[in-house]
Design an enzyme around this catalytic site. Structure first.
Site, short mmCIF file in Angstrom:
data_model
loop_
_atom_site.label_atom_id
_atom_site.label_comp_id
_atom_site.label_asym_id
_atom_site.label_seq_id
_atom_site.Cartn_x
_atom_site.Cartn_y
_atom_site.Cartn_z
N HIS A 15 38.88 56.82 -29.72
CA HIS A 15 39.81 56.55 -30.82
C HIS A 15 41.02 55.78 -30.31
O HIS A 15 41.97 55.56 -31.03
CB HIS A 15 40.24 57.87 -31.49
CG HIS A 15 39.17 58.45 -32.37
ND1 HIS A 15 37.94 58.79 -31.90
CD2 HIS A 15 39.14 58.69 -33.70
CE1 HIS A 15 37.19 59.25 -32.89
NE2 HIS A 15 37.90 59.20 -34.00
N ASP A 75 33.66 58.79 -19.38
CA ASP A 75 34.41 59.96 -18.92
C ASP A 75 34.67 59.73 -17.43
O ASP A 75 33.81 59.22 -16.73
CB ASP A 75 33.56 61.22 -19.13
CG ASP A 75 34.45 62.42 -19.43
OD1 ASP A 75 35.48 62.24 -20.08
OD2 ASP A 75 34.11 63.52 -18.99
N GLY A 163 47.70 57.92 -13.18
CA GLY A 163 47.01 59.17 -12.83
C GLY A 163 47.18 59.54 -11.36
O GLY A 163 48.30 59.58 -10.84
N ASP A 165 46.31 57.90 -8.74
CA ASP A 165 46.27 56.73 -7.84
C ASP A 165 47.16 56.85 -6.60
O ASP A 165 46.75 56.49 -5.50
CB ASP A 165 46.66 55.45 -8.60
CG ASP A 165 45.50 54.89 -9.40
OD1 ASP A 165 44.35 55.33 -9.17
OD2 ASP A 165 45.73 54.02 -10.26
N LYS A 185 42.63 47.09 -6.48
CA LYS A 185 42.04 48.33 -7.01
C LYS A 185 40.79 48.00 -7.84
O LYS A 185 39.75 48.63 -7.66
CB LYS A 185 43.06 49.09 -7.87
CG LYS A 185 42.42 50.31 -8.53
CD LYS A 185 43.33 51.15 -9.38
CE LYS A 185 42.49 52.20 -10.11
NZ LYS A 185 43.22 53.00 -11.07
N ARG A 191 35.46 52.46 -12.08
CA ARG A 191 35.21 51.94 -13.44
C ARG A 191 34.51 50.60 -13.38
O ARG A 191 33.57 50.34 -14.12
CB ARG A 191 36.56 51.83 -14.16
CG ARG A 191 36.47 51.94 -15.65
CD ARG A 191 37.82 52.23 -16.28
NE ARG A 191 38.21 53.62 -16.14
CZ ARG A 191 39.17 54.05 -15.34
NH1 ARG A 191 39.87 53.22 -14.60
NH2 ARG A 191 39.46 55.34 -15.26
#
Ligand code: IMP
Length: 297
Positions: A15, A75, A163, A165, A185, A191
């Site tokens: 969302h 996730d 987060g 990192d 990164k 990801r």
């Protein structure tokens, strides 16, 4: 397992408009159109599983069944070996209340100290993981995973990224993710690796076109662009944003207030003049200014 074809509508089971917009940019060269579960009015299911795959599947399956379209969910989190994989699927929860990742990193550090597992000679091993799940309305599904392995440092270092990192150093590097330039990164990130697997396995046979229509509909997606401009935080994200704005001009230029250069520059000037000094210049400030240039009178 079915593969995605050009022209397929794909639901992004999130969302978060900024996230959906970014995924749309990634998929656009392949002639795929991403719509968000939010736009389709689908409810957000509860993430009740204890694994990344389990939660990604819950989200992808709910969206695929609700929309009767293929759906993609993700996730991700940090897994620390000496904590048996914690914080894992609960990575975001460890920062609550207040979405405080300074506190979340202290919790990881304290948990390791309590176990006697923190030593500077043999720093604790950890990895980030990103799991994508593509689910089809008929019930088929597949996972695409990416991991980046490394170790933890204390105290946290660097103000880039987000987060966990600042406490994570990937193997082969000396800097934390929080100290690295975004390009560094993203070159190795979990990801990026998960998306590479998705592109290789789910988009097989679809060649990315240099310039294609996103088929994103007749209306300019100003809400998506605005959400992306407000949410981006790295130079790479800004580059993606500018590419998306260029594509938006090609497709929906007639809906821009200022679609030629003199009017765009006048709009940019007016937007900058009207914006208060409280908005510290950041990558996203540039994105907001460019978007403002297209709309401001
Ligand atoms: P989500 O999958 O977007 O909900 O991410 C879950 C949580 O994992 C985030 O809130 C972060 O705490 C953590 N996480 C995921 N990816 C990264 C990353 O690249 N760097 C730092 N933390 C991350």
């Amino acid at each position: 397992m079915q593969r995605l074809r050009k022209g397929t509508r794909l639901v992004v089971a999130s969302h978060n408009k900024g996230k959906v917009w970014e995924i749309n940019q990634l998929l656009a060269p392949y002639g795929l159109e991403a719509v968000s579960a939010g736009e389709l009015g689908l409810a957000e299911p509860e993430e009740t599983e204890t694994t990344f795959r389990g939660n990604a599947l819950i989200k992808a399956r709910a969206a695929a069944e609700g929309a009767r379209l293929p759906a993609l969910a993700d996730d991700s989190g940090l897994e620390v070996e000496a904590l048996d994989g914690a914080p894992g699927v609960y990575s975001a929860n460890w920062a609550e209340p207040g979405r405080d990742f300074g506190m979340a990193m202290s919790r990881v550090h304290d948990a390791l100290e309590r176990k006697g597992a923190w030593s500077s000679e043999t720093p604790p091993k950890a990895n980030f993981i990103s799991v994508l799940c593509l689910a089809w309305p008929g019930g088929e599904y597949a996972f695409y995973e990416g991991r980046v392995h490394g170790h933890l440092v204390w105290p946290p270092r660097g103000g880039k990224g987000f987060g966990y990192d600042p406490m994570f150093v990937p193997d082969g590097a000396a800097q934390t993710f929080g100290e690295m330039e975004p390009a560094g990164k993203y070159a190795t990130s979990h990801r990026t690796r998960a998306f590479a697997a998705f592109k290789r396995d789910a988009l097989e046979g679809i060649e990315p076109a240099v310039s294609v229509s996103t088929g994103a509909g007749a209306e300019r997606d100003l809400a998506g662009l605005t959400a992306a401009a407000h949410g981006l935080s790295t130079k790479d994200e800004l580059v993606t944003f500018v590419a998306g704005l260029r594509r938006d001009l090609a497709e929906h230029g007639s809906q821009w207030e200022n679609s030629d250069l003199p009017r765009f520059l006048t709009g940019l000037e007016a937007w900058l003049a009207a914006t208060g000094p409280t908005d510290e210049p950041r990558w996203r400030t540039l994105a907001k200014a460019l978007l403002g240039g297209s709309t401001h009178k």
